[in-house]
Design a protein around this motif. Sequence first.
Motif, PDB file in Angstrom:
ATOM      1  N   LYS A  95       0.862  -1.177   0.000  1.00  0.00           N
ATOM      2  CA  LYS A  95       0.000   0.000   0.000  1.00  0.00           C
ATOM      3  C   LYS A  95       0.904   1.234   0.000  1.00  0.00           C
ATOM      4  CE  LYS A  95      -3.890  -2.271   2.160  1.00  0.00           C
ATOM      5  NZ  LYS A  95      -4.876  -2.256   3.242  1.00  0.00           N
ATOM      6  N   LEU A  96       1.224   1.691  -1.212  1.00  0.00           N
ATOM      7  CA  LEU A  96       2.181   2.775  -1.394  1.00  0.00           C
ATOM      8  C   LEU A  96       1.553   4.083  -1.838  1.00  0.00           C
ATOM      9  CD1 LEU A  96       4.959   0.820  -3.349  1.00  0.00           C
ATOM     10  CD2 LEU A  96       4.949   1.420  -0.917  1.00  0.00           C
ATOM     11  N   TYR A  97       0.271   4.056  -2.262  1.00  0.00           N
ATOM     12  CA  TYR A  97      -0.302   5.221  -2.929  1.00  0.00           C
ATOM     13  C   TYR A  97      -1.521   5.786  -2.234  1.00  0.00           C
ATOM     14  CZ  TYR A  97       2.905   3.800  -6.483  1.00  0.00           C
ATOM     15  OH  TYR A  97       4.069   3.470  -7.137  1.00  0.00           O
ATOM     16  N   PHE A  98      -1.642   7.106  -2.328  1.00  0.00           N
ATOM     17  CA  PHE A  98      -2.832   7.799  -1.854  1.00  0.00           C
ATOM     18  C   PHE A  98      -3.316   8.710  -2.963  1.00  0.00           C
ATOM     19  CE2 PHE A  98       0.607  10.687  -0.879  1.00  0.00           C
ATOM     20  CZ  PHE A  98       0.084  11.963  -1.006  1.00  0.00           C
ATOM     21  N   TYR A 110      -2.885  10.127  -8.198  1.00  0.00           N
ATOM     22  CA  TYR A 110      -2.253   9.320  -7.153  1.00  0.00           C
ATOM     23  C   TYR A 110      -0.852   9.848  -6.870  1.00  0.00           C
ATOM     24  CZ  TYR A 110       0.371   6.950 -10.862  1.00  0.00           C
ATOM     25  OH  TYR A 110       1.197   6.674 -11.912  1.00  0.00           O
ATOM     26  N   HIS A 112       2.762   9.037  -4.122  1.00  0.00           N
ATOM     27  CA  HIS A 112       3.465   8.042  -3.300  1.00  0.00           C
ATOM     28  C   HIS A 112       3.455   8.474  -1.834  1.00  0.00           C
ATOM     29  CE1 HIS A 112       6.640   5.308  -1.955  1.00  0.00           C
ATOM     30  NE2 HIS A 112       6.425   4.638  -3.087  1.00  0.00           N
ATOM     31  N   LYS A 113       3.351   7.504  -0.956  1.00  0.00           N
ATOM     32  CA  LYS A 113       3.288   7.813   0.481  1.00  0.00           C
ATOM     33  C   LYS A 113       4.547   8.487   1.018  1.00  0.00           C
ATOM     34  CE  LYS A 113       5.055   3.447   2.349  1.00  0.00           C
ATOM     35  NZ  LYS A 113       4.763   2.346   3.251  1.00  0.00           N
ATOM     36  N   TYR A 118       1.993  13.791   1.764  1.00  0.00           N
ATOM     37  CA  TYR A 118       1.191  12.745   2.408  1.00  0.00           C
ATOM     38  C   TYR A 118       0.900  13.090   3.867  1.00  0.00           C
ATOM     39  CZ  TYR A 118      -0.279   8.464   4.628  1.00  0.00           C
ATOM     40  OH  TYR A 118      -0.990   7.552   5.359  1.00  0.00           O
ATOM     41  N   TYR A 122      -5.263  10.589   4.419  1.00  0.00           N
ATOM     42  CA  TYR A 122      -5.434   9.852   3.172  1.00  0.00           C
ATOM     43  C   TYR A 122      -5.230   8.360   3.391  1.00  0.00           C
ATOM     44  CZ  TYR A 122      -4.902  14.465   1.075  1.00  0.00           C
ATOM     45  OH  TYR A 122      -5.047  15.790   0.747  1.00  0.00           O
ATOM     46  N   LEU A 124      -4.015   4.745   2.286  1.00  0.00           N
ATOM     47  CA  LEU A 124      -3.007   4.156   1.411  1.00  0.00           C
ATOM     48  C   LEU A 124      -3.584   2.911   0.755  1.00  0.00           C
ATOM     49  CD1 LEU A 124       0.190   4.486   3.615  1.00  0.00           C
ATOM     50  CD2 LEU A 124      -0.458   5.858   1.625  1.00  0.00           C
ATOM     51  N   ARG A 125      -3.270   2.747  -0.530  1.00  0.00           N
ATOM     52  CA  ARG A 125      -3.787   1.619  -1.299  1.00  0.00           C
ATOM     53  C   ARG A 125      -2.688   1.028  -2.172  1.00  0.00           C
ATOM     54  NH1 ARG A 125      -8.094   5.300  -1.341  1.00  0.00           N
ATOM     55  NH2 ARG A 125     -10.050   4.376  -0.657  1.00  0.00           N
ATOM     56  N   THR A 130      -5.779   1.618  -6.181  1.00  0.00           N
ATOM     57  CA  THR A 130      -5.697   3.045  -6.501  1.00  0.00           C
ATOM     58  C   THR A 130      -6.283   3.315  -7.883  1.00  0.00           C
ATOM     59  OG1 THR A 130      -3.752   3.312  -5.092  1.00  0.00           O
ATOM     60  CG2 THR A 130      -4.106   4.992  -6.781  1.00  0.00           C
TER      61      THR A 130
END
Length: 180
Positions: A95-98, A110, A112-113, A118, A122, A124-125, A130
């Motif tokens: 789960k790297l993206y928001f 999108y 990156h965390k 960040y 938000y 994380l997915r 995402t």
Amino acid sequence: MTKLNYHKQNFFKNTYCIFKSVDFQIVKNKKPNFVSKSGSQYFYTDEGVYRISTHWGRAATCKWRLQTDAETFKNGKKLGFAKWSSFYKDNEVEKLYFIKKSAFSNKYEYFHKNEASYTIEYVLRTSGDTRKVLRQLKTITTETKWAKYIPHDDLEDLRTYLINGLITTNKTLPELKRMY
């Protein structure tokens, strides 16, 4: 978790990055350090990398976006620059993206965390999740037929509720629609 150090030997392997659009004059009369099979050209510096390409977004095993405020093309190609510190690891399982509204494009995108923007509000997915939420957000923001099945007095209020729910909770779109 320690951040990986990216450089000319490893930046092209499973990374995420947002390149900034720059003027072609910067690389004029310079020979690229590398040319990919698809014709993208790379110019390495101590600070980062310049990339000339006709394709941005998903590039081989990477997710590289070009942030540009003008449609500056040269024979269909665009030039972007990214610092080595702007590259982050990418994969399909973590789960790297928001998702948030980009101040630059004014669209939901999108990120990156590990980026500075960040915050814990938000969700994380994974990459796949995402992409799914981004498709839903596009429908919510550009279409109206989906709204006729949800009792509401104000379409913009409904949109805001659904968008905020999708980017700040793990609730599904059907759950959010029922809760409205």
